[in-house]
Design a protein around this motif. Structure first.
Motif, PDB file in Angstrom:
ATOM      1  N   GLU A   1      -2.161   5.493  -4.213  1.00 50.22           N
ATOM      2  CA  GLU A   1      -3.190   6.505  -3.890  1.00 50.22           C
ATOM      3  C   GLU A   1      -2.531   7.878  -3.887  1.00 50.22           C
ATOM      4  OE1 GLU A   1      -5.926   6.562  -0.499  1.00 50.22           O
ATOM      5  OE2 GLU A   1      -6.012   4.375  -0.680  1.00 50.22           O
TER       6      GLU A   1
ATOM      7  N   ASP B   1       0.862  -1.192   0.000  1.00 51.30           N
ATOM      8  CA  ASP B   1       0.000   0.000   0.000  1.00 51.30           C
ATOM      9  C   ASP B   1       0.890   1.231   0.000  1.00 51.30           C
ATOM     10  OD1 ASP B   1      -2.169  -1.607   0.400  1.00 51.30           O
ATOM     11  OD2 ASP B   1      -2.139  -1.372   2.586  1.00 51.30           O
TER      12      ASP B   1
ATOM     13  N   HIS C   1      -3.040  11.770  -2.444  1.00 55.98           N
ATOM     14  CA  HIS C   1      -3.795  12.715  -1.612  1.00 55.98           C
ATOM     15  C   HIS C   1      -3.253  14.119  -1.897  1.00 55.98           C
ATOM     16  CE1 HIS C   1      -5.031   9.490   1.601  1.00 55.98           C
ATOM     17  NE2 HIS C   1      -5.395   9.171   0.363  1.00 55.98           N
TER      18      HIS C   1
ATOM     19  N   ASP D   1      -0.611   5.957 -10.465  1.00 56.06           N
ATOM     20  CA  ASP D   1      -2.008   5.720 -10.081  1.00 56.06           C
ATOM     21  C   ASP D   1      -2.493   4.370 -10.648  1.00 56.06           C
ATOM     22  OD1 ASP D   1      -4.624   7.139  -9.111  1.00 56.06           O
ATOM     23  OD2 ASP D   1      -5.085   6.314 -11.085  1.00 56.06           O
TER      24      ASP D   1
ATOM     25  N   VAL E   1       0.853   5.593  -0.514  1.00 54.84           N
ATOM     26  CA  VAL E   1       0.140   6.842  -0.763  1.00 54.84           C
ATOM     27  C   VAL E   1       1.168   7.924  -1.065  1.00 54.84           C
ATOM     28  CG1 VAL E   1       0.101   7.566   1.681  1.00 54.84           C
ATOM     29  CG2 VAL E   1      -1.618   8.466   0.106  1.00 54.84           C
TER      30      VAL E   1
END
Ligand SMILES: Cc1cc2nc3c(=O)[nH]c(=O)nc-3n(C[C@H](O)[C@H](O)[C@H](O)COP(=O)(O)OP(=O)(O)OC[C@H]3O[C@@H](n4cnc5c(N)ncnc54)[C@H](O)[C@@H]3O)c2cc1C
Length: 456
Positions: A119, A30, A121, A114, A32
């Motif tokens: 992710e 994961d 932000h 992406d 970001v």
């Protein structure tokens, strides 16, 4: 307060951040990317738009993803204008080179990351880092449109660019992370995108011109034959230049730019220094401009940022798989950077140091005396062969500059010694202090030979 949890929190949606996050996401983690700009402005970054060597860029975002942003692939040489000598030197640039639409490139790398599962932000400004009792970085805190947001992470990747704010916040006392960083080791640079009414004749060249000081240069890089990236920069240990005014002055005096229209303006600092000796700390790695991964003589930093992003993510993934966060576990990142380009950039930095100590007119007339082909070989391959006749011609033309030539020769010898030393970069954090001490001895010789003030 909102709290997010990720394996990787990457601060900054530039080249280094996108490559680091895409590498992590493609390996199944994961990730970001936290970016202070909004979704529209992300990827809009001050740049000369020259991209070298994209064919070998890391697989996480391969060249095919970047190509739609290439606007000029016909550039094959540097055109060095030397007004002091009324000379123009045309010097071939070996290897693959393109001038790009930088904003489009910025969007392409974000879209590719992406698609890889990262992710993003946006509108989120990182303000601080979180560290546990052992000193390990465990996350960051940020503000998004007035709200506090916290990100907890296994690893934080600092891809926040030059003079990253995160480095003011981390307590590095228990790690080898390089804190010998000062604004004077950076260059302040500014560029405009200029549309000209008639095609320029030099759309196959990167045009360089010295500013009135040795530590600065102007550039004109053709995105197309009518769209030019025009910019300039100076080393921040010098008296500040008036970048906007100085560029305007040069543009006004060039006939190609009569009736031109400026469509975009941006400026930024870039690290024209050696790479950080160490860019690791438990739970934290700095990449790209945030770790000085720029060729300090050309200011080219996109390639270094892409590779550093990949190397950092790969080292952190290995550490994560072993369930550790300490520096020793991340050290292969520092080693790979030094091995691939860091050692070379550190040696090139010696010439930057030299340039702060020589008179620009002397340097330019010396350059004008040297033959272009041999100069190109010396610049890019590190070797050059002069036949006897050519050597005699150069000696005659450069009469009056032999003192400078000797100084450059001595500088090259000490730069070669430095390069040798970087090739024995330590294999663990324990060896760093000893290695640094021997490196600093060589740097003392650099200052003595060049007559320059100490840079570090
Ligand atoms: C004028 C100029 C001309 C240049 N010309 C060239 C060239 O022609 N060719 C070349 O190869 N290189 C060039 N460079 C260098 C190149 O642009 C950089 O080396 C490269 O962009 C570095 O990428 P990066 O990802 O490390 O950092 P950046 O591209 O600077 O990205 C950093 C990102 O972090 C974000 N950020 C910063 N702080 C925070 C925060 N607190 N919270 C959230 N987000 C944050 C920023 O908004 C930004 O999006 C030039 C640089 C300048 C300044």
């Amino acid at each position: 307060m909102t709290t997010h949890e990720f394996d990787f929190v990457v601060v900054g949606a530039g080249t280094s951040g996108c490559y680091a996050a895409a590498t992590a996401a493609k390996a199944g983690y994961d990730a970001v990317v936290v970016e202070r700009k909004d979704a529209e402005q992300a990827g809009h970054i001050a740049c000369g738009d020259a991209l070298k060597g994209a064919a070998n860029f890391p697989d996480a975002i391969p060249k095919t993803e970047l190509e739609p942003a290439f606007t000029n692939t016909g550039v094959d040489h540097g055109r060095f204008e030397i007004p002091q000598e009324d000379t123009v030197l045309e010097i071939p640039i070996p290897g693959e080179l393109a001038v790009i639409d930088r904003w489009k490139y910025g969007r392409r790398i974000i879209e590719s990351a992406d698609e890889a599962g990262v992710e993003f932000h946006y509108d989120t400004v990182v303000q601080d880092v979180e560290q546990d009792r052992s000193g390990r970085v465990t996350g960051v805190t940020a503000t998004r449109q007035g709200d506090a947001v916290t990100y907890d992470a296994e690893f934080v990747v600092d891809a926040a660019g030059s003079l990253s704010l995160l480095q003011d916040k981390v307590d590095f006392s228990e790690s080898t992370f390089d804190t010998n960083v000062d604004y004077s080791q950076f260059c302040s640079a500014y560029r405009e995108i200029v549309e000209v009414p008639e095609p320029v004749e030099w759309d196959d060249a990167l045009v360089f011109k010295p500013t009135e000081r040795a530590a600065g240069y102007l550039w004109y890089f053709p995105r197309t034959d009518t769209e030019i990236n025009a910019g300039l920069g100076f080393q921040m240990n010098e008296e500040p230049m008036h970048l906007v005014e100085d560029l305007k002055h040069d543009l006004r005096n060039r006939s190609e730019f009569q009736g031109a229209e400026v469509t975009d303006k941006l400026g930024a600092a870039l690290p024209t220094r050696r790479p950080y000796d160490s860019a690791t700390h438990p739970g934290y790695l700095a990449v790209g401009d945030a770790a000085g991964h720029v060729n300090p003589t050309t200011g080219g930093g996109i390639a270094g940022a892409a590779y550093a992003g990949m190397y950092a993510a790969e080292a952190a993934i290995d550490a994560l798989e072993d369930g550790v966060h300490d520096e020793a576990a991340l050290w292969s990142y520092n080693e790979r950077v030094m091995d691939h380009f860091g050692a070379r950039y550190a040696a090139l930095d010696v010439y930057n140091v030299l340039s702060t100590a020589v008179d620009v007119d002397d340097l330019m007339s010396l350059l004008a005396a040297l033959p272009g082909k041999q100069l190109s070989e010396a610049l890019y391959a590190g070797t050059s062969s002069f036949g006897v006749g050519l050597a005699a011609k150069v000696a005659a033309k450069s009469f009056g500059h032999w003192g400078q030539i000797y100084k450059m020769y001595q500088t090259k010898r000490v730069a070669d010694r430095l390069l040798d030393h970087y090739e024995s970069y330590p294999s663990s954090p324990d060896g760093l202090a000893r290695w640094q001490s021997r490196r600093d001895d060589i740097m003392d010789d650099v200052y003595e030979v060049t007559g320059a003030d100490a840079k570090y």
